[in-house]
Design a protein around this motif. Structure first.
Motif, PDB file in Angstrom:
ATOM      1  N   ILE A   1      -4.943  -6.684  -1.712  1.00 37.37           N
ATOM      2  CA  ILE A   1      -4.320  -5.365  -1.569  1.00 37.37           C
ATOM      3  C   ILE A   1      -2.988  -5.323  -2.319  1.00 37.37           C
ATOM      4  O   ILE A   1      -2.671  -4.358  -3.019  1.00 37.37           O
ATOM      5  N   ILE A   2      -2.225  -6.410  -2.180  1.00 41.01           N
ATOM      6  CA  ILE A   2      -0.934  -6.470  -2.878  1.00 41.01           C
ATOM      7  C   ILE A   2      -1.146  -6.455  -4.390  1.00 41.01           C
ATOM      8  O   ILE A   2      -0.423  -5.778  -5.131  1.00 41.01           O
ATOM      9  N   GLU A   3      -2.149  -7.175  -4.850  1.00 44.09           N
ATOM     10  CA  GLU A   3      -2.421  -7.224  -6.292  1.00 44.09           C
ATOM     11  C   GLU A   3      -2.844  -5.856  -6.822  1.00 44.09           C
ATOM     12  O   GLU A   3      -2.384  -5.415  -7.876  1.00 44.09           O
ATOM     13  N   LEU A   4      -3.704  -5.170  -6.085  1.00 41.87           N
ATOM     14  CA  LEU A   4      -4.113  -3.831  -6.489  1.00 41.87           C
ATOM     15  C   LEU A   4      -2.912  -2.880  -6.504  1.00 41.87           C
ATOM     16  O   LEU A   4      -2.781  -2.033  -7.400  1.00 41.87           O
ATOM     17  N   SER A   5      -2.034  -3.030  -5.518  1.00 40.79           N
ATOM     18  CA  SER A   5      -0.843  -2.185  -5.464  1.00 40.79           C
ATOM     19  C   SER A   5       0.031  -2.404  -6.687  1.00 40.79           C
ATOM     20  O   SER A   5       0.579  -1.457  -7.263  1.00 40.79           O
TER      21      SER A   5
ATOM     22  N   LYS B   1      -8.342   5.115 -10.365  1.00 44.79           N
ATOM     23  CA  LYS B   1      -9.486   4.269 -10.027  1.00 44.79           C
ATOM     24  C   LYS B   1      -9.049   3.078  -9.161  1.00 44.79           C
ATOM     25  O   LYS B   1      -9.694   2.750  -8.154  1.00 44.79           O
ATOM     26  N   GLU B   2      -7.939   2.452  -9.568  1.00 38.66           N
ATOM     27  CA  GLU B   2      -7.410   1.328  -8.791  1.00 38.66           C
ATOM     28  C   GLU B   2      -6.973   1.802  -7.396  1.00 38.66           C
ATOM     29  O   GLU B   2      -7.168   1.111  -6.398  1.00 38.66           O
ATOM     30  N   TRP B   3      -6.383   2.990  -7.346  1.00 38.57           N
ATOM     31  CA  TRP B   3      -5.907   3.531  -6.072  1.00 38.57           C
ATOM     32  C   TRP B   3      -7.067   3.814  -5.116  1.00 38.57           C
ATOM     33  O   TRP B   3      -6.968   3.577  -3.910  1.00 38.57           O
ATOM     34  N   GLN B   4      -8.173   4.286  -5.656  1.00 34.00           N
ATOM     35  CA  GLN B   4      -9.343   4.546  -4.823  1.00 34.00           C
ATOM     36  C   GLN B   4      -9.842   3.251  -4.187  1.00 34.00           C
ATOM     37  O   GLN B   4     -10.153   3.213  -2.990  1.00 34.00           O
ATOM     38  N   GLU B   5      -9.894   2.191  -4.983  1.00 33.00           N
ATOM     39  CA  GLU B   5     -10.314   0.890  -4.437  1.00 33.00           C
ATOM     40  C   GLU B   5      -9.300   0.381  -3.418  1.00 33.00           C
ATOM     41  O   GLU B   5      -9.666  -0.168  -2.373  1.00 33.00           O
ATOM     42  N   LEU B   6      -8.022   0.587  -3.724  1.00 31.01           N
ATOM     43  CA  LEU B   6      -6.964   0.147  -2.815  1.00 31.01           C
ATOM     44  C   LEU B   6      -7.058   0.876  -1.473  1.00 31.01           C
ATOM     45  O   LEU B   6      -6.900   0.264  -0.412  1.00 31.01           O
ATOM     46  N   GLU B   7      -7.302   2.174  -1.510  1.00 34.71           N
ATOM     47  CA  GLU B   7      -7.425   2.945  -0.274  1.00 34.71           C
ATOM     48  C   GLU B   7      -8.569   2.414   0.590  1.00 34.71           C
ATOM     49  O   GLU B   7      -8.423   2.282   1.813  1.00 34.71           O
ATOM     50  N   GLU B   8      -9.681   2.134  -0.054  1.00 36.68           N
ATOM     51  CA  GLU B   8     -10.837   1.625   0.691  1.00 36.68           C
ATOM     52  C   GLU B   8     -10.533   0.262   1.311  1.00 36.68           C
ATOM     53  O   GLU B   8     -10.845   0.010   2.484  1.00 36.68           O
ATOM     54  N   ASN B   9      -9.913  -0.611   0.519  1.00 37.45           N
ATOM     55  CA  ASN B   9      -9.596  -1.955   1.021  1.00 37.45           C
ATOM     56  C   ASN B   9      -8.597  -1.905   2.164  1.00 37.45           C
ATOM     57  O   ASN B   9      -8.731  -2.626   3.165  1.00 37.45           O
ATOM     58  N   PHE B  10      -7.584  -1.049   2.027  1.00 40.98           N
ATOM     59  CA  PHE B  10      -6.577  -0.996   3.080  1.00 40.98           C
ATOM     60  C   PHE B  10      -7.148  -0.353   4.341  1.00 40.98           C
ATOM     61  O   PHE B  10      -6.777  -0.720   5.465  1.00 40.98           O
ATOM     62  N   ALA B  11      -8.046   0.626   4.179  1.00 39.99           N
ATOM     63  CA  ALA B  11      -8.684   1.232   5.347  1.00 39.99           C
ATOM     64  C   ALA B  11      -9.469   0.183   6.124  1.00 39.99           C
ATOM     65  O   ALA B  11      -9.437   0.155   7.363  1.00 39.99           O
TER      66      ALA B  11
ATOM     67  N   TYR C   1       0.830  -1.207   0.000  1.00 43.10           N
ATOM     68  CA  TYR C   1       0.000   0.000   0.000  1.00 43.10           C
ATOM     69  C   TYR C   1       0.867   1.260   0.000  1.00 43.10           C
ATOM     70  O   TYR C   1       0.611   2.204  -0.758  1.00 43.10           O
ATOM     71  N   GLN C   2       1.889   1.274   0.832  1.00 41.10           N
ATOM     72  CA  GLN C   2       2.762   2.447   0.916  1.00 41.10           C
ATOM     73  C   GLN C   2       3.515   2.699  -0.377  1.00 41.10           C
ATOM     74  O   GLN C   2       3.707   3.850  -0.786  1.00 41.10           O
ATOM     75  N   GLU C   3       3.908   1.615  -1.047  1.00 41.23           N
ATOM     76  CA  GLU C   3       4.617   1.793  -2.309  1.00 41.23           C
ATOM     77  C   GLU C   3       3.673   2.338  -3.383  1.00 41.23           C
ATOM     78  O   GLU C   3       4.053   3.190  -4.191  1.00 41.23           O
ATOM     79  N   ALA C   4       2.436   1.865  -3.380  1.00 37.79           N
ATOM     80  CA  ALA C   4       1.455   2.396  -4.317  1.00 37.79           C
ATOM     81  C   ALA C   4       1.163   3.864  -4.000  1.00 37.79           C
ATOM     82  O   ALA C   4       0.984   4.690  -4.910  1.00 37.79           O
ATOM     83  N   GLN C   5       1.148   4.198  -2.720  1.00 41.55           N
ATOM     84  CA  GLN C   5       0.920   5.572  -2.292  1.00 41.55           C
ATOM     85  C   GLN C   5       2.027   6.492  -2.815  1.00 41.55           C
ATOM     86  O   GLN C   5       1.774   7.598  -3.295  1.00 41.55           O
ATOM     87  N   GLN C   6       3.251   6.012  -2.729  1.00 38.69           N
ATOM     88  CA  GLN C   6       4.383   6.776  -3.253  1.00 38.69           C
ATOM     89  C   GLN C   6       4.270   6.949  -4.768  1.00 38.69           C
ATOM     90  O   GLN C   6       4.616   8.001  -5.328  1.00 38.69           O
TER      91      GLN C   6
END
Length: 325
Positions: free
Chosen positions: A112-116, A77-87, A49-54
């Protein structure tokens, strides 16, 4: 920790570095993941998640959407889903190895890893596209910077629009990986850009001068002072030729233009002298003008140490001063 008995689930997926890892644990005979396994899965998801955030931060700071809108918008779009899942996972970290859904073999952590990974791949692709565009189209960007500086879009709208549309087409082609096709057309495209740049620079520096020359050519000035008007025209033409051959040598261009402006002033000055003498002839006041000029020459010859040379013609007096200097 949530317990799931009688279920067997597993998922093999790529982690951030591209290696495969097993993020699901088989529950056989009533066994369940240990706290250590759950913690490890959560840590992997958090790192992903943090790497995707960067990557998303990079996309914003590098303005990647201006270069590859499709990839960046998909990544958003993928990041929005990732944020929700990680939250959700952050709120319930003990569910890291639970199934992501009833019909999925993927764990929450694995999803989460796959979305990242998808976000990283998309942003990486957009960054690569930007680098390629900047590399291949750098001369083109330079041309457009000059065209905008000299208001080419305002004064040559049709030519500018066509070239700008071609520029956008090349950018899209590079995003699609068509570098050879773009490079094959660049020489001709740059030649068109240079031609418009020359037109824009000519208009900026010589537009007013050329307009004044057209006015002079249609006025009595050209008839009274044909050689002087020709000098003015030739000086401007020289400046124009210099621009065509040295379109970005602005310092020298400005010097050539300065000389052209001086020639225009010379035409006006001599024509005013002509009008003054014409009026003096009509009013029989030539003597006053001759005496005025003679007094100026006397001051010049005396300052040069030649004394009073008024017995000589004006041309001879000026020649004597020139020899003295």
């Amino acid at each position: 920790m949530r317990m799931k008995f009688g279920l067997v689930f597993g998922a093999v997926l790529f982690n951030i570095t591209g290696c495969k890892t097993l993020d699901s644990v088989q529950s056989i005979g009533g066994s369940s993941p240990s706290n250590e396994q759950v913690q490890a899965a959560y840590s992997r998801a958090e790192a992903a998640y943090q790497e995707a955030q960067q990557a998303m931060y990079l996309a914003n700071t590098e303005s990647l959407i201006d270069y590859d809108r499709v990839r960046v918008q998909k990544a958003q779009k993928e990041w929005q889903e990732l944020e929700e899942n990680f939250a959700d996972l952050k709120a319930k970290p003990f569910e890291a190895l639970d199934s992501a859904s009833f019909f999925s073999s993927q764990t929450v952590s694995g999803e989460i890893i796959e979305l990242s990974q998808e976000v990283l791949a998309l942003i990486g692709g957009a960054q690569a596209a930007k680098n390629l565009i900047l590399s291949v189209l750098e001369p083109v960007r330079s041309h457009f910077a000059v065209l905008d500086k000299f208001a080419a879009q305002e004064h040559f709208p049709i030519r500018y629009r066509k070239l700008n549309e071609t520029h956008k087409k090349y950018r899209a082609m590079l995003v699609d990986g068509k570098q050879p096709e773009v490079e094959a057309e660049l020489a001709d495209f740059n030649a068109q850009l240079t031609a418009l740049e020359v037109s824009a620079v000519e208009r900026y520096y010589l537009g007013e001068i050329l307009s004044q020359l057209r006015t002079i050519s249609a006025s009595p000035k050209a008839k009274v002072l044909p050689s002087v008007a020709l000098d003015a025209s030739n000086t401007s033409e020289y400046a124009k030729v210099y621009i065509r051959n040295n379109v970005r040598d602005y310092e020298q261009i400005e010097e050539k233009v300065r000389l052209a402006k001086l020639q225009l002033l010379r035409v006006d000055s001599l024509y005013q002298e002509h009008l003054a003498r014409k009026e003096a002839l009509q009013k029989n006041q030539v003597e006053a003008q001759l005496l005025e000029l003679e007094s100026h020459l006397l001051a010049l010859t005396e300052k040069a140490g030649l004394g009073d040379l008024r017995h000589l013609s004006f041309a001879e007096q000026l020649s004597a001063v020139k020899d003295k200097l």
